[in-house]
Structures are given as structure tokens and as C-alpha cells.
Design an enzyme around this catalytic site. Structure first.
Site, short mmCIF file in Angstrom:
data_model
loop_
_atom_site.label_atom_id
_atom_site.label_comp_id
_atom_site.label_asym_id
_atom_site.label_seq_id
_atom_site.Cartn_x
_atom_site.Cartn_y
_atom_site.Cartn_z
N CYS A 174 -5.79 -2.66 2.29
CA CYS A 174 -5.51 -2.72 3.73
C CYS A 174 -6.71 -2.89 4.65
CB CYS A 174 -4.67 -1.51 4.16
SG CYS A 174 -3.95 -1.81 5.81
N GLU A 219 0.84 -1.21 0.00
CA GLU A 219 0.00 0.00 0.00
C GLU A 219 0.88 1.27 0.00
OE1 GLU A 219 -2.27 0.54 3.60
OE2 GLU A 219 -3.72 1.86 2.61
N LYS A 269 -9.56 2.64 -2.24
CA LYS A 269 -9.76 1.97 -0.94
C LYS A 269 -11.18 2.26 -0.40
CE LYS A 269 -7.23 1.89 3.50
NZ LYS A 269 -5.94 2.28 4.09
#
Ligand SMILES: NC(=O)NCCC(=O)O
Length: 384
Positions: free
Chosen positions: A235, A121, A198
Site C-alpha cells: 500500500c 492488503e 510493509k
């Protein structure tokens, strides 16, 4: 930049150093599922790893031979790395040093024959979102279509005939120059196939990311690459089973989870979440975490009662791959840069759907109805 204090190296190393072989085999069977055979690593890759000080591990996920379908073999690569220069160095110098480091690791992946590779990331920068400062960190943001790291990665994709997932801090120049946490998928022909932003933004510990960007607006895209259908759950999305679920509903065969997370917060969850997602959704998952301790120029606090500090804590690496049958590789080191290569037979996804039947029994219709009701403002919990 090196790790601040001595760190525990890896769970697997500890187990094999201290358990007798028979017990070790049983512990591994229970903890990690069926044994995943190692793949040989060629001399050139070993030389690169030694010369440039990174770890390399390689495994082979096999599937049953079918009568009507040929095996669908693909090699994937996961890269975990520390930042190279101190966070006080000029932005361009930090970027260039990271490009340089990543070029070496990608070269090693290419020499192992990797077809699809995923970086960690926000690999182009220190994970500076703890600080809540705007400058210089926002300067690392770039266009997901033509930013400097994209152009850099595009060349490598063509050179090595490799699909690369490149998670960056995106600046959307067409829409108010706002920032996003984005994974860009670049095809083996060097074209930007698409991007995913994300979906779930943390508000925990020093993960002050919501200061910089909002929850993503790209849904749950699955990218049809030359080598297989892939998706990216960035994540914090790994704590949300629905996020994993939707990539499965949309047909992913391999889901990458590029991450940046620290030991005190999430390490006991790390081995569970991506692995469980692979089992529940009958696909391969690849959990990738950065490594090292990043120290920032100014002290910061996060309103959680901790004294002011200048680092996030230790990013513990431990990247690993899980198959749809729940078997998993050992993790890479907690302390060193590394490349994890896994050869997959994608036929294992359908074979698991047929044998365990989780995709058959998952009752999506029931949950769609129940969730629609539960998200209504006037929902009454079903308690008897
Ligand atoms: N980068 C990120 O979302 N980290 C949050 C912490 C965690 O999910 O473990």
C-alpha cells in the site's frame, strides 16, 4: 456489507458511456497507452461471477516474438473485495465469512488458469486501524507461517497449482508476539516461500496504522516462483519511488501493490503511481484496492480537525495492471468485488529495458553517492 451511499461506478464506464467511439479510442490511447486486447472469459467463470455477484475482466499483454527466447507467458489474478459481515460480528464469524468469499473468487481465478494471484492488503479483516482500539482488532493477527488463513490458502495453492500472495496482519510469535503488516508468498506446492513486511507506514488521515505495527524489517525481497520473479510493495509504499526501485534492482518482473485506500485521500494519485513505477523499472505492476465502506462500532477521530466518525470513507477498488511499456488495463469497478486476470509475456520486461533503456540510463551510482551525502547529518543542499 454494502456500500453506504451511491458511488460513481468507474472512470472507464463513464468515458465509454459518454464519448463517441473515435474520440474514446484517442482518449484511451493517450490516457492508457496501447490497446490491451481482452481475453475471452469461459462460461464456468462467467457463471460463478453472476451467481456470486462479482465483476470479472481479463486482458492479454503481448510482447514481440524473439528469435532466441520463447515467450514467457504467465497469468496473474488480482482480487478486490468488501468485507462480508458487519464489524460488530464475532471475530471468527467475520474471518470465516471472508474465507468463504475469497474461496469463491480464487475458484474463479483457477477456472481462468491464473498462475499467480494476489489478494488485497489485510484481506482477513476489516481495515480497523483507523480506530486505534486494540480489541478485538488485534485478535485478527496470526502467524505468517502457520496461522489459520495461511493454512487455508496453502490448500488452495495446491488444489489449483497457484502461487498466492496473501497480505495479512502478522503476529510474530517468535519475537515478542509483535504485529506486522505482512504479505506472505505461498508457492504452488503450498509452501510458505517467504514474507515481506510493509516498509512505509502511513500517518495520514485515519490511517493510524503506526499504533499497531512498525516499519518492516525485511528489505526488498524478490520471490523466485515457479512462474516468474515477483515482489510486493504494500500500500503506502507506492508513494515512495525508492521502494519500487529496490524491487526492480533486485530483479522483480511483477510487483503487486495490495492496498486499502479511500477516495478523498488518494484517488487522483491511484492511476499514476503504480503505473509510473512499471515504466521506470521495466516490470509489470498490479495495484489492488479494497472496496466498500466499513463502519466501526465506536466513533474515532484522528487529530485532523474532522468531527468524530465511525467509518473510513469509501474504499474505491479500481484495481488495475500496468505493463513495463506503460500500457494499462482499465480498472475494476469502484463499488463491486472483482477479479482482474491478465496474461503477461514476461519477455516484455527485457524488451522495454532494451528499447527505452531506463535501466541502462538510471544512474544508480550517481544517486547512491548523492543520497549517502544527503542523508549525512551535515548535508548542505546543492543550491547555486
Ligand atoms: N493502507 C495504507 O497504507 N493506506 C494509506 C493510504 C494510502 O496510501 O493511500
Amino acid at each position: 456489507m454494502r456500500t453506504a451511499k451511491p458511488q460513481f461506478e468507474s472512470l472507464e464506464k463513464c468515458l465509454s458511456d459518454h464519448l463517441p467511439p473515435k474520440e474514446l479510442a484517442e482518449v484511451k490511447r493517450i490516457l492508457y497507452g496501447k490497446d490491451i486486447p481482452k481475453l475471452d472469459i469461459n462460461v464456468e467463470t462467467k457463471r460463478l461471477a453472476e451467481e456470486h455477484d462479482f465483476e470479472i475482466q481479463s486482458y492479454n499483454f503481448e510482447a514481440n516474438v524473439e528469435q532466441l527466447r520463447a515467450p514467457r507467458i504467465v497469468k496473474i489474478g488480482l482480487i478486490q473485495n468488501q468485507i462480508v459481515l458487519p464489524t460488530t460480528s464475532p471475530v471468527k464469524a467475520q474471518q470465516d465469512a471472508l474465507y468463504n468469499r475469497i474461496a469463491t473468487l480464487i475458484k474463479a481465478a483457477a477456472s481462468c488458469g491464473v498462475n499467480i494471484l494476489c489478494l488485497q492488503e489485510a484481506w482477513t479483516m476489516p481495515f480497523a486501524f483507523c480506530t486505534r482500539e486494540r480489541l478485538p482488532w488485534c485478535e485478527f493477527a496470526e502467524s505468517a507461517e502457520e496461522g489459520p488463513s495461511i493454512v487455508f490458502i496453502q490448500k488452495l495453492c495446491v488444489q489449483y497449482n497457484m502461487v498466492i500472495v496473501s497480505p495479512i496482519l502478522e503476529r510474530d510469535n517468535n519475537n515478542g508476539e509483535v504485529l506486522w503488516n505482512t504479505a506472505v508468498v505461498i508457492s504452488n506446492t503450498g509452501h510458505v516461500l517467504g514474507k515481506h513486511r510493509k516498509n512505509h507506514i502511513p500517518r495520514v488521515g485515519d490511517f493510524n496504522e503506526s499504533t499497531y505495527y512498525m516499519e518492516g524489517n525485511t528489505g526488498h525481497p524478490v520471490f523466485q516462483t515457479h512462474f516468474g520473479r515477483i515482489a510486493i510493495n504494500i500500500c503506502y509504499g507506492r508513494h515512495h519511488p525508492q521502494n519500487w526501485l529496490m524491487f526492480g534492482v533486485n530483479g522483480a518482473e511483477v510487483v503487486f501493490n495490495p492496498s486499502a485506500t479511500v477516495g478523498d485521500l488518494s484517488e487522483p494519485l491511484w492511476g499514476i503511481e503504480a503505473r509510473n513505477a512499471a515504466i521506470a523499472n521495466s516490470y509489470f505492476t498490479c495495484a489492488i484496492n479494497r472496496v466498500g465502506t466499513e463502519v466501526f462500532p465506536q466513533e474515532f477521530t484522528s487529530g485532523d480537525g474532522q468531527p468524530a466518525h465511525r467509518d473510513f470513507g469509501h474504499f474505491y477498488g479500481s484495481s488495475y495492471v500496468t505493463g513495463p511499456d506503460g500500457s494499462r488495463t482499465p480498472g475494476l469497478s469502484r463499488t463491486r468485488d472483482g477479479l482482474l486476470v491478465a496474461q503477461l509475456d514476461l519477455n516484455l520486461c527485457r524488451q522495454m529495458k532494451d528499447s527505452w533503456g531506463f535501466r541502462l540510463t538510471q544512474r544508480l551510482d550517481l544517486y547512491a553517492k548523492s543520497l549517502t551525502e544527503a542523508t549525512n547529518g551535515d548535508h548542505v543542499p546543492q543550491i547555486i
